[in-house]
Design an enzyme around this catalytic site. Structure first.
Site, mmCIF file in Angstrom:
data_model
loop_
_atom_site.group_PDB
_atom_site.id
_atom_site.type_symbol
_atom_site.label_atom_id
_atom_site.label_comp_id
_atom_site.label_asym_id
_atom_site.label_seq_id
_atom_site.Cartn_x
_atom_site.Cartn_y
_atom_site.Cartn_z
ATOM 1 N N PRO A 10 0.787 -1.226 0.000
ATOM 2 C CA PRO A 10 0.000 0.000 0.000
ATOM 3 C C PRO A 10 0.823 1.281 0.000
ATOM 4 O O PRO A 10 1.874 1.357 0.632
ATOM 5 C CB PRO A 10 -0.831 -0.106 1.290
ATOM 6 C CG PRO A 10 -0.150 -1.126 2.120
ATOM 7 C CD PRO A 10 0.497 -2.076 1.164
ATOM 8 N N ASN A 11 0.307 2.234 -0.740
ATOM 9 C CA ASN A 11 0.839 3.603 -0.845
ATOM 10 C C ASN A 11 2.109 3.704 -1.686
ATOM 11 O O ASN A 11 2.582 4.810 -1.949
ATOM 12 C CB ASN A 11 1.062 4.229 0.544
ATOM 13 C CG ASN A 11 -0.216 4.286 1.346
ATOM 14 O OD1 ASN A 11 -1.192 4.854 0.870
ATOM 15 N ND2 ASN A 11 -0.252 3.672 2.519
ATOM 16 N N ARG A 18 4.812 10.939 -2.541
ATOM 17 C CA ARG A 18 4.580 10.641 -1.131
ATOM 18 C C ARG A 18 5.853 10.901 -0.314
ATOM 19 O O ARG A 18 6.882 10.274 -0.572
ATOM 20 C CB ARG A 18 4.228 9.156 -1.049
ATOM 21 C CG ARG A 18 4.177 8.591 0.315
ATOM 22 C CD ARG A 18 4.192 7.069 0.268
ATOM 23 N NE ARG A 18 3.962 6.567 1.600
ATOM 24 C CZ ARG A 18 4.265 5.350 2.003
ATOM 25 N NH1 ARG A 18 4.792 4.479 1.157
ATOM 26 N NH2 ARG A 18 4.037 4.987 3.238
ATOM 27 N N TYR A 23 11.025 8.848 0.891
ATOM 28 C CA TYR A 23 10.936 7.817 -0.152
ATOM 29 C C TYR A 23 11.502 8.240 -1.508
ATOM 30 O O TYR A 23 11.475 7.459 -2.448
ATOM 31 C CB TYR A 23 9.481 7.374 -0.312
ATOM 32 C CG TYR A 23 8.903 6.748 0.946
ATOM 33 C CD1 TYR A 23 9.393 5.530 1.422
ATOM 34 C CD2 TYR A 23 7.895 7.373 1.671
ATOM 35 C CE1 TYR A 23 8.887 4.961 2.571
ATOM 36 C CE2 TYR A 23 7.372 6.803 2.835
ATOM 37 C CZ TYR A 23 7.873 5.594 3.269
ATOM 38 O OH TYR A 23 7.369 5.025 4.415
ATOM 39 N N ASN A 72 7.947 -5.794 -1.219
ATOM 40 C CA ASN A 72 7.872 -4.691 -0.261
ATOM 41 C C ASN A 72 6.415 -4.573 0.171
ATOM 42 O O ASN A 72 5.616 -3.923 -0.502
ATOM 43 C CB ASN A 72 8.357 -3.383 -0.893
ATOM 44 C CG ASN A 72 8.360 -2.237 0.109
ATOM 45 O OD1 ASN A 72 7.803 -2.352 1.197
ATOM 46 N ND2 ASN A 72 8.972 -1.126 -0.258
ATOM 47 N N ALA A 75 3.303 -0.980 4.738
ATOM 48 C CA ALA A 75 2.824 -1.008 6.125
ATOM 49 C C ALA A 75 2.340 -2.391 6.552
ATOM 50 O O ALA A 75 2.378 -2.733 7.741
ATOM 51 C CB ALA A 75 1.713 0.022 6.306
ATOM 52 N N ASP A 85 2.425 -15.566 6.337
ATOM 53 C CA ASP A 85 2.072 -16.968 6.075
ATOM 54 C C ASP A 85 2.196 -17.297 4.593
ATOM 55 O O ASP A 85 2.619 -18.403 4.229
ATOM 56 C CB ASP A 85 0.628 -17.260 6.535
ATOM 57 C CG ASP A 85 0.525 -17.506 8.038
ATOM 58 O OD1 ASP A 85 1.564 -17.543 8.714
ATOM 59 O OD2 ASP A 85 -0.616 -17.662 8.527
ATOM 60 N N GLU A 96 12.867 -9.445 0.933
ATOM 61 C CA GLU A 96 12.074 -8.322 1.461
ATOM 62 C C GLU A 96 12.877 -7.036 1.237
ATOM 63 O O GLU A 96 14.066 -6.988 1.559
ATOM 64 C CB GLU A 96 11.867 -8.555 2.969
ATOM 65 C CG GLU A 96 11.168 -7.426 3.694
ATOM 66 C CD GLU A 96 11.205 -7.610 5.223
ATOM 67 O OE1 GLU A 96 12.042 -8.393 5.729
ATOM 68 O OE2 GLU A 96 10.410 -6.949 5.901
ATOM 69 N N HIS A 98 12.784 -2.750 1.764
ATOM 70 C CA HIS A 98 12.181 -1.493 2.217
ATOM 71 C C HIS A 98 13.054 -0.339 1.758
ATOM 72 O O HIS A 98 14.278 -0.384 1.919
ATOM 73 C CB HIS A 98 12.024 -1.456 3.743
ATOM 74 C CG HIS A 98 11.093 -2.518 4.232
ATOM 75 N ND1 HIS A 98 9.733 -2.439 4.049
ATOM 76 C CD2 HIS A 98 11.339 -3.706 4.825
ATOM 77 C CE1 HIS A 98 9.174 -3.539 4.536
ATOM 78 N NE2 HIS A 98 10.126 -4.323 5.007
ATOM 79 N N SER A 100 13.037 2.819 2.854
ATOM 80 C CA SER A 100 13.563 3.564 4.009
ATOM 81 C C SER A 100 14.184 2.586 5.009
ATOM 82 O O SER A 100 13.936 1.372 4.955
ATOM 83 C CB SER A 100 12.428 4.347 4.684
ATOM 84 O OG SER A 100 11.473 3.452 5.231
ATOM 85 N N ARG A 105 13.285 4.286 12.282
ATOM 86 C CA ARG A 105 12.040 5.056 12.332
ATOM 87 C C ARG A 105 11.241 4.653 13.582
ATOM 88 O O ARG A 105 11.820 4.285 14.596
ATOM 89 C CB ARG A 105 11.277 4.846 11.022
ATOM 90 C CG ARG A 105 12.103 5.300 9.803
ATOM 91 C CD ARG A 105 11.382 5.080 8.499
ATOM 92 N NE ARG A 105 10.172 5.903 8.417
ATOM 93 C CZ ARG A 105 9.226 5.744 7.483
ATOM 94 N NH1 ARG A 105 9.358 4.793 6.567
ATOM 95 N NH2 ARG A 105 8.166 6.527 7.476
ATOM 96 N N ARG A 109 7.698 -0.018 13.168
ATOM 97 C CA ARG A 109 8.283 -0.444 11.886
ATOM 98 C C ARG A 109 9.411 -1.459 12.077
ATOM 99 O O ARG A 109 9.950 -1.987 11.116
ATOM 100 C CB ARG A 109 8.791 0.763 11.098
ATOM 101 C CG ARG A 109 7.701 1.707 10.672
ATOM 102 C CD ARG A 109 8.205 2.791 9.743
ATOM 103 N NE ARG A 109 7.338 3.958 9.811
ATOM 104 C CZ ARG A 109 6.225 4.121 9.085
ATOM 105 N NH1 ARG A 109 5.858 3.205 8.216
ATOM 106 N NH2 ARG A 109 5.495 5.211 9.226
HETATM 107 C C1 DQA Z 1 8.257 0.924 3.557
HETATM 108 C C2 DQA Z 1 8.413 1.087 5.073
HETATM 109 C C3 DQA Z 1 7.080 0.864 5.777
HETATM 110 O O1 DQA Z 1 7.233 1.018 7.178
HETATM 111 C C4 DQA Z 1 6.060 1.872 5.293
HETATM 112 O O2 DQA Z 1 4.804 1.606 5.898
HETATM 113 C C5 DQA Z 1 5.956 1.938 3.820
HETATM 114 C C6 DQA Z 1 7.158 1.803 3.004
HETATM 115 C C7 DQA Z 1 9.561 1.260 2.821
HETATM 116 O O3 DQA Z 1 9.692 0.826 1.676
HETATM 117 O O4 DQA Z 1 10.414 1.976 3.355
HETATM 118 O O5 DQA Z 1 4.880 2.180 3.281
HETATM 119 O O6 DQA Z 1 7.953 -0.443 3.285
#
Ligand code: DQA
Length: 145
Positions: A10-11, A18, A23, A72, A75, A85, A96, A98, A100, A105, A109
């Site tokens: 998401p996002n 954003r 980011y 990724n 959240a 799972d 995985e 991320h 950031s 943070r 997180r």
């Molecule tokens: C994120 C880090 C997460 O904590 C955050 O909710 C995101 C982006 C990152 O790529 O840094 O939406 O996954």
């Protein structure tokens, strides 16, 4: 061609707009075009969703027929037992990523439901993390088993 699926949560469809101080200024679509140019031997599939169940379905869909998944979950990383799972349920190795540094943070997180089920995690290296994960899958495919 090496088949790699990138799954973003998401996002991340708002990358570039954003919180650019966290980011960055690039949209994921622009970054993906560059990634495809930088890794011509890789066939990338890209999926982004703001919906938890759709991310579970994408992990299941790509989880038995790809060389790797770069995930990724945004959240949902910190909340979703279902996504954790799903990563545990599949055969395809997951890295995985991320953008950031989640460890620098808020405390919430620092929890990840996918880290322990992934082959590894790359955090805090910006969009470059996706390229580094790609390099690992290429190296793995070329390595003597
Ligand atoms: C994120 C880090 C997460 O904590 C955050 O909710 C995101 C982006 C990152 O790529 O840094 O939406 O996954």
């Amino acid at each position: 061609m090496l088949e790699i699926a990138i799954i973003n949560g998401p996002n991340l469809n708002l990358l570039g707009k954003r919180e650019p101080e966290v980011y960055g200024h690039a949209s994921f679509e622009d970054f993906l075009e560059q990634l495809k140019k930088d890794f011509p031997s890789v066939n990338f599939t890209y999926f982004q969703s703001n919906i938890e169940g759709e991310i579970v379905e994408a992990i299941q869909f790509h989880g038995f027929n790809k060389a790797g998944i770069i995930l990724n979950p945004a959240a949902y990383t910190h909340t979703s037992i279902a996504i954790g799972d799903a990563v545990a349920a599949i055969k395809t190795p997951v890295i995985e990523v991320h953008i950031s540094n989640v460890h620098a943070r808020e405390d919430f997180r620092k929890i990840s439901h996918v880290s322990a089920k992934s082959v590894g995690s790359i955090v805090g290296l910006g969009l470059k993390g996706y390229a580094l994960a790609t390099e690992w899958f290429i190296a793995k495919a070329g390595a003597i088993q």
